[in-house]
Scaffold this active site. Structure first.
Site: not given
Ligand code: 3H9
Length: 688
Positions: A125, A105
């Site tokens: 989301e 965004e």
């Molecule tokens: C949003 O954006 C709403 C907006 O519209 C609002 C606007 C106002 N937050 O998955 P991994 C941590 S909603 C906090 O193992 P990978 C995860 O917990 C969000 N922490 O790595 C982990 O911590 P730990 C929309 C996060 O390489 C570490 O990072 N976005 C977040 O397999 C590594 O993660 C999503 O839904 C986060 N947003 O995959 C994307 N993301 O090491 C969510 C990750 O302590 N994330 N962490 O366990 C993902 O899909 C995957 O993490 C990503 C990397 C593909 C990025």
């Protein structure tokens, strides 16, 4: 997570470098630092354009989900984006790694987007029970049209940069260095602004929109946030842009604090915690390069496909030539399907086919680092294979069994290296199902277990560590659940009533529809093997045995709990219903109508109780692991957060009463878990 933004200069272009390891989540610190940096760019007359870029492995993976349980501190992301849009200077988003959710965004608020090939972009989301909250539903339709925006936003589609370029979600792919290319793009925009919010929404036909909407609601299981996402996307361009943005934000805020969003955040973090396994383990995974699979049946072919798709050389061994050739056909078909569905490139399919070696003899596995046995569920047969593997496999190779309920220690005993033996319990179809239980035996080494978890992650699976007990985590709980549903048949319910009640709760399929699909004969064989050791005090339902004796093995024989017509549609069976009623009579049970609520309550109490026992027995490391198993492998509704998260949200006294009632119906000899001592329930009168 805190994070900062570094403001760097390259001539008259400013680079705003977002730095918040590991994934640059958009925390309040990042929002504040970004806003300050944007204001600094605006105030500095010598800067003519700016680039937003991520430090480390990613642009921004989304807003920091850890902040979502509390009110979000200012500045809010829409304010940061508004500062970019109102600036007279052009901003370019330079993307690599992941640009998701709030990250994408933010990029949509910029004047152009450029990405390194392989970057994933999108608005996931909805997978967290919310809708985009910073303009996603209002801006994406302006780039791709309403129907496509519904198709992308509702399932939370992640799109690779190459496809994103085709769709118009980004403007360019970086051909060389991302900094250089994004700088050139920023310079080319000097003197103008290209705000997406000013664009009209391209006209889609009503049919195209209605069809996208129908598809999204069906695959989104009609959840309220999916309907909300559709309605905001459809409203884009219909009224004033500011109004559309404000309405989207209000819905985002409402959903963010709702029960489903909380449950989905729980599962998000539980999945990541489960993937780490035992927290105190310091052993590193052993290196692995070549895989072996023993057994060319359905499971073996599926496991080989999963490994090949991940790009590893794989040796598939079976002494039966016909089985090997059938497996090769299945693997080719699965890989081709991967290509036609866009999950695999044609080049990756060719490479995978080239990486497959077929062998008739276990000696072909001598160079393999990880060997997965997937032959029939028979202890003797498995022990024979493992004794051979002990002789042939290279030192240090991890020897894994795909057994779903046999004792790993008994299998390991057949080798002189029990420390190398673990369980890798894949679910069928193995190249599709995400769940993988990594099972430790008494002597499995920490390094072998760490390797099992690493293998799972490499294959794109969701690992969960399990102890060596009958059925491990998932099959043990599912067996208790299924038995409980069978008790309900004797007590007064019919298969379609039980299925309908549990589907209404949110299960993807009811237990009897599942049984018919997977085949009743497998569980029948297992029950026959266990007959000698079964607790005579336990309640035993003969109905499934009687169905098998009548040749009703489920879908594959056209009949099981249901009848199947030529198109595979299920119909109630009078014969089965008569048989059930006769069984109740034979046992002297007076049949009573079970309401939908009663069926749900009995089934869920069973699941929660058995999950508690799994924890008490040390088979699962933590409650969240059980939630991850049930949600990813057994169709338990994800939006409830899994059975134990769900249990924590219930009135504890009512749930305890349901568990007590369940113990009555389950017959003598059924253990009750101490849910309070396990911390699953809160004190009386309030949820945990
Ligand atoms: C949003 O954006 C709403 C907006 O519209 C609002 C606007 C106002 N937050 O998955 P991994 C941590 S909603 C906090 O193992 P990978 C995860 O917990 C969000 N922490 O790595 C982990 O911590 P730990 C929309 C996060 O390489 C570490 O990072 N976005 C977040 O397999 C590594 O993660 C999503 O839904 C986060 N947003 O995959 C994307 N993301 O090491 C969510 C990750 O302590 N994330 N962490 O366990 C993902 O899909 C995957 O993490 C990503 C990397 C593909 C990025």
């Amino acid at each position: 997570m805190s994070g900062t933004v570094h403001l760097e200069r390259d001539g008259d272009v400013a680079f705003l470098v977002i730095d918040n390891p590991p994934v640059n989540a958009g925390s309040r610190h990042i929002r504040k630092a970004l806003l300050e940096a944007i204001e600094a760019v605006e105030a500095d007359a010598s800067i003519r354009a700016a680039v937003l870029i991520g430090a480390g492995r990613s642009f921004i993976a989304g807003s920091d989900i850890k902040e979502f349980d509390l009110p979000l501190d200012p500045p809010q992301l829409p304010a940061v984006i508004a500062a970019i849009e109102t600036s007279a200077k052009p901003f370019v988003a330079a993307l690599h790694g992941a640009a998701l959710g709030g990250g994408y965004e933010l990029a949509l608020g910029c004047d152009a987007r450029i990405a390194v090939p392989g970057t994933v972009v999108g608005l996931p989301e909805t997978t967290l029970g919310i809708i985009p909250g910073a303009g996603g539903t209002q801006k994406l339709p302006r780039l791709v049209g309403t129907a496509k925006a519904i198709a992308l936003i509702c399932p939370g589609q992640r799109v690779a940069a190459e496809q994103a370029l085709e769709l118009g979600m980004i403007d360019a792919l970086a051909e060389g260095d991302l900094r250089e290319d994004s700088k050139a793009l920023a310079v080319s925009l000097v003197g103008g602004k290209k705000r997406i919010i000013d664009l009209p929404v391209p006209q889609d036909s009503q049919e195209a929109i209605a069809s996208a909407e129908k598809k999204a609601l069906t695959s989104g299981r009609n959840r309220p946030h999916i309907a909300a996402a559709i309605s905001h996307v459809k409203a884009a361009g219909q009224k004033d842009a500011a109004e559309g943005l404000a309405a989207e934000r209000a819905t985002f805020e409402k959903l963010r604090v709702g029960a489903e969003a909380k449950a989905l955040r729980h599962i998000f973090f539980a999945e990541r915690e489960a993937a780490r396994g035992r927290p105190e383990r310091s052993a590193k995974p052993l290196p692995f390069r070549i895989f072996g699979v023993v057994g060319a049946g359905t499971m073996g072919a599926g496991i080989a496909t999963a490994v090949l798709q991940a790009g590893y050389p794989t040796v598939l061994v079976d002494s039966d030539e016909a089985a090997l050739s059938r497996a090769k056909g299945r693997i080719d078909a699965a890989l081709e399907k991967g290509v036609s569905s866009g999950k695999l490139s044609a080049a990756a399919m060719k490479a995978a086919q080239h990486n497959l070696t077929l062998g008739f003899d276990l000696s072909a596995l001598a160079d393999c680092d990880v060997i997965v046995e997937a032959i029939i569920e028979e202890l003797g047969a498995k022990q024979k294979v493992f004794a051979e593997l002990d002789r042939l496999a290279k030192p240090g190779a991890v020897l894994a069994t795909n057994t779903s309920y046999l004792d790993i220690d008994r299998i390991a005993e057949a080798t002189g290296r029990p420390e190398s033996v673990i369980g890798l319990h894949f679910f069928s179809p193995a190249h599709i199902m995400k769940l993988l239980e990594v099972v430790g035996g008494r002597k499995s080494s920490e390094a072998a277990m760490a390797t099992g978890l690493a293998v799972a992650k490499t294959l794109g699976k969701q690992p969960v560590e399990a102890g060596n007990g009958f059925g491990f985590i998932g099959n043990r709980i599912y067996a208790a659940y299924r038995a409980s549903c069978e008790f309900m048949l004797e007590d007064g319910a019919l298969p379609h009533e039980v299925d309908a009640a549990l589907e209404a709760f949110g299960f993807a399929m009811g237990p009897f529809a599942v049984a018919d699909m997977s085949g009743l004969d497998i569980a029948w064989r297992m029950r026959q093997q266990q007959a000698a050791t079964r607790d005579p005090a336990s309640r035993y339902v003969h109905i499934p045995d009687l169905l098998c004796q009548a040749g009703r093995y489920g879908r594959k024989t056209g009949a099981g709990y249901y009848r199947y017509d030529e198109k595979g549609r299920a119909e109630r069976s009078v014969e089965v219903e008569d048989l059930i009623i006769a069984e109740s009579r034979a046992k002297g049970i007076e049949r009573k109508t079970l309401s939908r609520e009663e069926i749900q309550s009995r089934a869920l109490a069973t699941i929660v109780n058995e999950a508690g026992l799994v924890l008490e027995d040390g088979i699962a490391l933590r409650p969240g692991d059980i939630d991850v198993v049930l949600v990813n492998g057994y169709g338990f509704p994800r939006w409830t957060g899994g059975p134990l998260h769900w249990a924590g949200q219930q009135d504890p006294d009512r749930l305890m009463a349901a568990c007590a009632a369940f113990a009555e119906t389950a017959g003598l000899g059924k253990r009750r878990a101490d849910l309070r001592a396990l911390g699953i329930l809160g004190p009386a009168g309030q949820p945990a």
